[in-house]
Design a protein around this motif. Structure first.
Motif, PDB file in Angstrom:
ATOM      1  N   PHE A  35       0.855  -1.180   0.000  1.00 36.19           N
ATOM      2  CA  PHE A  35       0.000   0.000   0.000  1.00 36.19           C
ATOM      3  C   PHE A  35       0.892   1.231   0.000  1.00 36.19           C
ATOM      4  O   PHE A  35       1.464   1.588   1.022  1.00 36.19           O
ATOM      5  CB  PHE A  35      -0.930  -0.027   1.212  1.00 36.19           C
ATOM      6  CG  PHE A  35      -1.856  -1.213   1.179  1.00 36.19           C
ATOM      7  CD1 PHE A  35      -2.995  -1.186   0.403  1.00 36.19           C
ATOM      8  CD2 PHE A  35      -1.549  -2.367   1.880  1.00 36.19           C
ATOM      9  CE1 PHE A  35      -3.845  -2.291   0.342  1.00 36.19           C
ATOM     10  CE2 PHE A  35      -2.384  -3.476   1.839  1.00 36.19           C
ATOM     11  CZ  PHE A  35      -3.530  -3.430   1.057  1.00 36.19           C
ATOM     12  N   GLY A  36       1.030   1.830  -1.182  1.00 37.81           N
ATOM     13  CA  GLY A  36       1.938   2.942  -1.407  1.00 37.81           C
ATOM     14  C   GLY A  36       3.106   2.451  -2.235  1.00 37.81           C
ATOM     15  O   GLY A  36       4.130   2.058  -1.698  1.00 37.81           O
ATOM     16  N   VAL A  37       2.958   2.430  -3.540  1.00 40.40           N
ATOM     17  CA  VAL A  37       3.964   1.860  -4.450  1.00 40.40           C
ATOM     18  C   VAL A  37       4.995   2.899  -4.870  1.00 40.40           C
ATOM     19  O   VAL A  37       6.176   2.595  -4.986  1.00 40.40           O
ATOM     20  CB  VAL A  37       3.270   1.252  -5.697  1.00 40.40           C
ATOM     21  CG1 VAL A  37       4.288   0.792  -6.726  1.00 40.40           C
ATOM     22  CG2 VAL A  37       2.343   0.125  -5.294  1.00 40.40           C
ATOM     23  N   GLY A  38       4.561   4.135  -5.106  1.00 39.86           N
ATOM     24  CA  GLY A  38       5.477   5.182  -5.553  1.00 39.86           C
ATOM     25  C   GLY A  38       6.216   4.770  -6.811  1.00 39.86           C
ATOM     26  O   GLY A  38       5.619   4.263  -7.761  1.00 39.86           O
ATOM     27  N   MET A  43       8.246  -2.621  -4.333  1.00 38.39           N
ATOM     28  CA  MET A  43       7.397  -3.622  -5.001  1.00 38.39           C
ATOM     29  C   MET A  43       8.243  -4.539  -5.882  1.00 38.39           C
ATOM     30  O   MET A  43       8.026  -5.755  -5.901  1.00 38.39           O
ATOM     31  CB  MET A  43       6.303  -2.950  -5.824  1.00 38.39           C
ATOM     32  CG  MET A  43       5.302  -3.961  -6.377  1.00 38.39           C
ATOM     33  SD  MET A  43       3.840  -3.144  -6.996  1.00 38.39           S
ATOM     34  CE  MET A  43       3.026  -4.530  -7.781  1.00 38.39           C
ATOM     35  N   ARG A  44       9.224  -3.969  -6.577  1.00 39.76           N
ATOM     36  CA  ARG A  44      10.126  -4.812  -7.386  1.00 39.76           C
ATOM     37  C   ARG A  44      10.911  -5.769  -6.491  1.00 39.76           C
ATOM     38  O   ARG A  44      11.116  -6.927  -6.838  1.00 39.76           O
ATOM     39  CB  ARG A  44      11.063  -3.937  -8.216  1.00 39.76           C
ATOM     40  CG  ARG A  44      10.385  -3.312  -9.431  1.00 39.76           C
ATOM     41  CD  ARG A  44      11.383  -2.612 -10.344  1.00 39.76           C
ATOM     42  NE  ARG A  44      11.921  -1.401  -9.746  1.00 39.76           N
ATOM     43  CZ  ARG A  44      11.309  -0.214  -9.756  1.00 39.76           C
ATOM     44  NH1 ARG A  44      10.128  -0.084 -10.337  1.00 39.76           N
ATOM     45  NH2 ARG A  44      11.877   0.829  -9.198  1.00 39.76           N
ATOM     46  N   MET A  50       8.003 -13.196  -4.089  1.00 34.11           N
ATOM     47  CA  MET A  50       6.633 -13.693  -3.980  1.00 34.11           C
ATOM     48  C   MET A  50       5.710 -12.849  -4.851  1.00 34.11           C
ATOM     49  O   MET A  50       6.061 -11.725  -5.199  1.00 34.11           O
ATOM     50  CB  MET A  50       6.183 -13.677  -2.514  1.00 34.11           C
ATOM     51  CG  MET A  50       6.155 -12.305  -1.878  1.00 34.11           C
ATOM     52  SD  MET A  50       6.018 -12.285  -0.055  1.00 34.11           S
ATOM     53  CE  MET A  50       4.542 -13.222   0.239  1.00 34.11           C
ATOM     54  N   PRO A  51       4.536 -13.362  -5.172  1.00 35.28           N
ATOM     55  CA  PRO A  51       3.571 -12.548  -5.921  1.00 35.28           C
ATOM     56  C   PRO A  51       3.171 -11.328  -5.085  1.00 35.28           C
ATOM     57  O   PRO A  51       3.015 -11.425  -3.870  1.00 35.28           O
ATOM     58  CB  PRO A  51       2.371 -13.468  -6.121  1.00 35.28           C
ATOM     59  CG  PRO A  51       2.836 -14.836  -5.771  1.00 35.28           C
ATOM     60  CD  PRO A  51       4.024 -14.707  -4.879  1.00 35.28           C
ATOM     61  N   VAL A  52       3.004 -10.183  -5.756  1.00 39.80           N
ATOM     62  CA  VAL A  52       2.675  -8.957  -5.037  1.00 39.80           C
ATOM     63  C   VAL A  52       1.669  -8.138  -5.841  1.00 39.80           C
ATOM     64  O   VAL A  52       1.733  -8.084  -7.066  1.00 39.80           O
ATOM     65  CB  VAL A  52       3.945  -8.126  -4.724  1.00 39.80           C
ATOM     66  CG1 VAL A  52       4.710  -7.762  -5.991  1.00 39.80           C
ATOM     67  CG2 VAL A  52       3.621  -6.891  -3.911  1.00 39.80           C
ATOM     68  N   GLU A  85      -1.324  -5.524 -14.390  1.00 37.28           N
ATOM     69  CA  GLU A  85      -2.278  -6.439 -13.738  1.00 37.28           C
ATOM     70  C   GLU A  85      -1.971  -6.617 -12.260  1.00 37.28           C
ATOM     71  O   GLU A  85      -2.811  -7.090 -11.508  1.00 37.28           O
ATOM     72  CB  GLU A  85      -2.337  -7.781 -14.449  1.00 37.28           C
ATOM     73  CG  GLU A  85      -1.136  -8.674 -14.204  1.00 37.28           C
ATOM     74  CD  GLU A  85      -1.247 -10.019 -14.912  1.00 37.28           C
ATOM     75  OE1 GLU A  85      -0.780 -11.012 -14.329  1.00 37.28           O
ATOM     76  OE2 GLU A  85      -1.790 -10.069 -16.033  1.00 37.28           O
ATOM     77  N   ASN A  86      -0.774  -6.207 -11.830  1.00 38.40           N
ATOM     78  CA  ASN A  86      -0.399  -6.309 -10.424  1.00 38.40           C
ATOM     79  C   ASN A  86      -0.602  -5.000  -9.671  1.00 38.40           C
ATOM     80  O   ASN A  86      -0.193  -4.876  -8.525  1.00 38.40           O
ATOM     81  CB  ASN A  86       1.058  -6.748 -10.286  1.00 38.40           C
ATOM     82  CG  ASN A  86       1.270  -8.147 -10.819  1.00 38.40           C
ATOM     83  OD1 ASN A  86       0.372  -8.977 -10.766  1.00 38.40           O
ATOM     84  ND2 ASN A  86       2.438  -8.401 -11.357  1.00 38.40           N
TER      85      ASN A  86
END
Length: 180
Positions: A35-38, A43-44, A50-52, A85-86
């Motif tokens: 929650f909060g990708v920026g 996220m990478r 794992m899937p994210v 899609e992610n």
């Protein structure tokens, strides 16, 4: 007799992503939620393990946070190297009500900064937190006013739900726990 929750910080790790890397090394299963990708750095990092699924409006902070971080700060383009899609693009209050939650959530990375955003996430996420899930808060402590934002939202959520956890560790501003 009520059991007091542990708000200690646990062991210290020394750089921004070190706590997140430490938790990923513990090999949480299931799906991660961020929650909060920026710009997508964390996220990478998570996606290597794992899937994210990431949530962000990419419009920056929806309101002023602390000195030097006014509404709109952190606005950026949707990271081109993250599969669309992610991503769930929009405000948490708009994207979470209709979100189809994964059956198994192994890691939650909360980089919401603001009390209001964190409280919104916890409102919808709360019923899906299960024993063994790791939660890493990105701005839990370590700056003036920290007790009014992610920390406040978690403390209120914990008091309202009676959820239990154990502390995994902390870094300069991050705090990690495992749901018990």
């Amino acid at each position: 007799m009520a059991v007091a929750q542990d708000y200690s910080f646990g062991p210290f790790v020394d750089e921004h992503y070190a706590l997140l890397c430490y938790v990923l090394a513990l090999r949480p299963g299931g799906t991660a939620l961020e929650f909060g990708v920026g710009s997508g750095g964390s996220m990478r990092l998570i996606a290597k393990h794992m899937p994210v699924i990431g949530f962000d409006s990419f419009e920056g902070l929806p309101e002023d946070w602390r000195e030097g971080f006014d509404a709109g700060h952190f606005a950026c383009a949707v990271p081109a190297d993250i599969d669309a899609e992610n991503l769930r693009v929009g405000l948490f209050a708009d994207t979470l009500p209709a979100f189809e939650w994964p059956k198994s959530i192994g890691l939650v990375h909360i980089d919401c900064d603001l009390y209001s955003s964190t409280a919104t996430v916890l409102k919808y996420l709360g019923p899906h937190l299960r024993r063994g899930c790791y939660v890493v808060f990105d701005e839990f402590h370590g700056f003036d006013g920290a007790e009014h934002h992610e920390q406040r939202a978690w403390r209120e959520f914990a008091a309202d739900t009676g959820i239990h956890w154990s502390v995994v560790g902390h870094s300069e501003q991050q705090w990690g726990i495992r749901i018990a």
